[in-house]
Design an enzyme around this catalytic site. Sequence first.
Site, PDB file in Angstrom:
ATOM      1  N   CYS A  46      -6.858  13.843  21.668  1.00 36.57           N
ATOM      2  CA  CYS A  46      -5.937  13.614  20.557  1.00 36.57           C
ATOM      3  C   CYS A  46      -5.944  12.165  20.071  1.00 36.57           C
ATOM      4  CB  CYS A  46      -4.524  14.025  20.935  1.00 36.57           C
ATOM      5  SG  CYS A  46      -4.347  15.779  21.298  1.00 36.57           S
ATOM      6  N   HIS A  97      -0.215   9.759  16.185  1.00 37.13           N
ATOM      7  CA  HIS A  97      -0.703  11.108  16.431  1.00 37.13           C
ATOM      8  C   HIS A  97       0.490  12.064  16.420  1.00 37.13           C
ATOM      9  CE1 HIS A  97      -2.218  14.659  18.241  1.00 37.13           C
ATOM     10  NE2 HIS A  97      -1.696  14.427  19.429  1.00 37.13           N
ATOM     11  N   ASN A 148       0.313  20.289  16.067  1.00 38.72           N
ATOM     12  CA  ASN A 148      -0.500  19.235  16.687  1.00 38.72           C
ATOM     13  C   ASN A 148      -1.977  19.591  16.514  1.00 38.72           C
ATOM     14  OD1 ASN A 148      -2.029  17.704  18.484  1.00 38.72           O
ATOM     15  ND2 ASN A 148      -0.462  17.664  20.068  1.00 38.72           N
TER      16      ASN A 148
END
Lengths: 84, 326
Positions: free
Chosen positions: B114, B251, B282
């Site tokens: 990520c 993020h 996400n």
Amino acid sequence: MTTFTIVKLKEIMLSTADGAGLELEGDFLDKPFPDLDFDSLAVLELATRVQQDYDLTIPDEAVAELTTPRDVLDYVTRRLGESV
Amino acid sequence: MTRHSRILGLGVYRPRRSVSNAEIAEHLGLSEDWIVNRSGVRRRGYAEPDESLLMMAREAAAKALASAGVEPDQIGCVVVATTTHLSQMPSLASQVAHALGATHAASFDLLAACAGFPYGLALASDMVRAGTADHVLMIGAERITDILDRDDASTAFLFADGAGAVVVGTSDRQQIGPVSWGSDGSRAEAVGMTGYWDPALRTDPSLPWPRLGMTGWRVYRWASTELAPAARRAVEAAGLTVSDIDVFVPHQANLLIIEELARQLGLREDAVIARDITDTGNTSAASIPLALDRLLTAGEVTSGMRALTIGFGSGLVYAGQVIEIP
């Protein structure tokens, strides 16, 4: 000597972000956190509050073992005993 | 004269299908309210069969090139940050380069989960500054649904699909700041694949396939203690203070982490905070460009504003930098 009581434990649990509606009466001490609608982020919040209030460091491995309110009571009581 | 770098253009691809909490909550044994309260996610994009990882990456990249006014044959290197290209070779980047007609481009994939976008942006920026390439196409692309366990109540409501891309080119002043990055492999069990591509999988159908696993509170705990200092280091490395930051684009892992980081950083009252997670979920390496695109499209940010990014994920790894919005 500093002590960690059931009253204090309940106070912290009720003050967590999602804790306002918790029902912590009777034999709640031995109920698994999920059965109390107390999720893993809430357990982390509880552990973080205890760290701040009692000047402890609770490692991830110990947080992972905290599955009931009694686990928290016993863990914190033991740690406070060690630090005397 | 010192050669600097900047983002010349941005492009994204969002899957056509947007899935609401109502469609998945009951199956997971969760309430819609719990999902919103504990993650901020209200909807997430799930790629359909024809929206392959390559297709999404290519579409985002083509838009970024058009936005930058750069032709494919001007690209010196294509970098794709992804965790969901489910083949060790050839790289996705080589296929994107081919699909775009980037015939002069080197290409490789990058694995920083990520945190992939700011890792890739750091490399792209350094390549441009060093003169290794005049234009680098940097893409974050994920089809997390391919590795998601739809029955796992700790991940299935959170993760989603999408792609975002930027073209990085030269500048006469610093418009991409130095990266602040690091890793802590001792926290590998917080989030990652549940197993290896064990050769025994070929012969024993009872063995479970590797999938994405996560212990959310471990990620939250680490993120809420380590990332704000890392983000501050990125601001300092750019020669700025937090009050110079106009936009915060972390993020998009979980809205609780986003809000906590914003609180710890002490951003300006009028600083814009990206909260694309609410409608996008996400999307791992794609989340930062997708979130930036959302702010630009909504007119909440404009070209020239200073944005602070920070990505973090499996490893655990993190990276962040200050960028000037193209």
